[in-house]
Write a protein that holds these residues in place. Structure first.
Motif, PDB file in Angstrom:
ATOM      1  N   SER A 162       5.302   3.778   3.385  1.00 56.95           N
ATOM      2  CA  SER A 162       5.496   4.858   2.428  1.00 56.95           C
ATOM      3  C   SER A 162       4.210   5.726   2.177  1.00 56.95           C
ATOM      4  N   ASP A 163       4.725   7.026   2.184  1.00 57.60           N
ATOM      5  CA  ASP A 163       3.400   8.272   2.002  1.00 57.60           C
ATOM      6  C   ASP A 163       2.899   8.123   0.827  1.00 57.60           C
ATOM      7  N   ASN A 164       3.870   8.176  -0.252  1.00 57.85           N
ATOM      8  CA  ASN A 164       3.239   8.394  -1.639  1.00 57.85           C
ATOM      9  C   ASN A 164       3.797   7.266  -2.613  1.00 57.85           C
ATOM     10  N   LEU A 165       3.283   6.278  -2.639  1.00 57.09           N
ATOM     11  CA  LEU A 165       3.935   5.357  -3.467  1.00 57.09           C
ATOM     12  C   LEU A 165       3.918   5.402  -4.994  1.00 57.09           C
ATOM     13  N   ALA A 166       3.126   6.409  -5.517  1.00 57.19           N
ATOM     14  CA  ALA A 166       3.236   6.760  -6.931  1.00 57.19           C
ATOM     15  C   ALA A 166       4.553   7.536  -7.194  1.00 57.19           C
ATOM     16  N   LYS A 194       4.509   6.288 -13.024  1.00 58.56           N
ATOM     17  CA  LYS A 194       3.676   7.133 -12.278  1.00 58.56           C
ATOM     18  C   LYS A 194       2.364   7.497 -13.232  1.00 58.56           C
ATOM     19  N   SER A 222      -6.106   3.933  -6.538  1.00 60.42           N
ATOM     20  CA  SER A 222      -6.045   4.649  -5.400  1.00 60.42           C
ATOM     21  C   SER A 222      -4.498   4.227  -4.548  1.00 60.42           C
ATOM     22  N   GLU A 223      -4.343   4.921  -3.675  1.00 59.37           N
ATOM     23  CA  GLU A 223      -2.894   4.752  -2.902  1.00 59.37           C
ATOM     24  C   GLU A 223      -3.141   3.164  -2.070  1.00 59.37           C
ATOM     25  N   GLU A 224      -4.427   3.092  -1.561  1.00 59.83           N
ATOM     26  CA  GLU A 224      -4.591   1.598  -0.690  1.00 59.83           C
ATOM     27  C   GLU A 224      -4.478   0.510  -1.690  1.00 59.83           C
ATOM     28  N   LEU A 283      -3.016   0.458  -4.539  1.00 61.61           N
ATOM     29  CA  LEU A 283      -1.434   0.296  -5.178  1.00 61.61           C
ATOM     30  C   LEU A 283      -0.659  -0.329  -4.148  1.00 61.61           C
ATOM     31  N   ARG A 284      -1.015  -0.092  -2.876  1.00 59.77           N
ATOM     32  CA  ARG A 284      -0.085  -0.661  -1.627  1.00 59.77           C
ATOM     33  C   ARG A 284      -0.535  -2.049  -1.520  1.00 59.77           C
TER      34      ARG A 284
END
Length: 216
Positions: A148-152, A159, A166-168, A170-171
């Motif tokens: 997924s590109d944008n998990l938020a 949100k 950070s995205e990482e 969260l991933r």
């Protein structure tokens, strides 16, 4: 004292003679009836297991939860997995029905033993398939989160709380949570299958052993 023991022995022997003795045919019929009843319960449980979870879709919050699959781009893959699950579930229910119809016919001991073995194998294959599909579903979700590109944006209701993560991170957190949930769910369902089907298979195995003793 000896005279009293002799009298007790004679009385017991007399009682033994008066007790009804079961013939080979009587015992065989009893085992056959028990086996038929067990297979009927396997069929009933499999039908209930297939139909009851669909009642969850009537819950409004369930529909909202399904949108997450669209957001992480795995809805089509999960749909494909669901179709495969439905096809095989219906196939196994049909097999249980066939096993029930087969075992409902009174046969000789050897034929009944073969039917019991066949039924036990069908149940084991069904349990393995069901647990495998749970794992496949979890793997699809893990891949969806990973790619997924944008998990938020995938979790709009969270949100605001995810802004400072950070995205990482969260991933990693989501994958760890989904993976942990998947392991727990697989173990839980394995326990449920053991309780439902395992106990019935144990009884079938006991019937099989009794038939072997009769035959050999």
């Amino acid at each position: 004292m000896t005279d009293e023991l002799d009298l007790l022995k004679k009385d017991w022997q007399k009682k033994e003679m008066d007790m009804p003795k079961l013939s080979y045919s009587d015992i065989h019929k009893m085992i056959w009836k028990k086996s038929s009843s067990i297979v009927k319960w396997i069929l009933i449980i499999s039908i209930l297991e297939f139909t009851l979870p669909h009642l969850l879709y009537l819950i409004p919050s369930m529909e909202e939860g399904l949108k997450i699959y669209d957001n992480i781009g795995v809805s089509n893959y999960l749909l494909a997995a669901s179709i495969i699950t439905y096809i095989f579930a219906i196939y196994f229910i049909y097999q249980f029905y066939k096993r029930f119809k087969e075992i409902s016919v009174l046969d000789d001991s050897k034929s009944l033993m073969k039917k019991i073995i066949r039924t036990r194998a069908t149940v084991k294959h069904y349990v393995i398939f069901s647990l495998s599909m749970i794992m496949v579903t979890i793997i699809i979700m893990l891949i969806g989160v990973f790619l997924s590109d944008n998990l938020a944006d995938a979790f709009p209701e969270l949100k605001e709380g995810l802004k400072h993560i950070s995205e990482e991170k969260l991933r990693f957190t989501l994958m760890l949570s989904i993976g942990g949930f998947g392991v727990l769910l697989t173990l839980f369902m394995g326990g449920v299958y053991f309780l439902l089907y395992g106990l019935l298979l144990k009884k079938l195995q006991k019937n099989y052993k009794e038939l072997r003793q009769l035959e050999f």
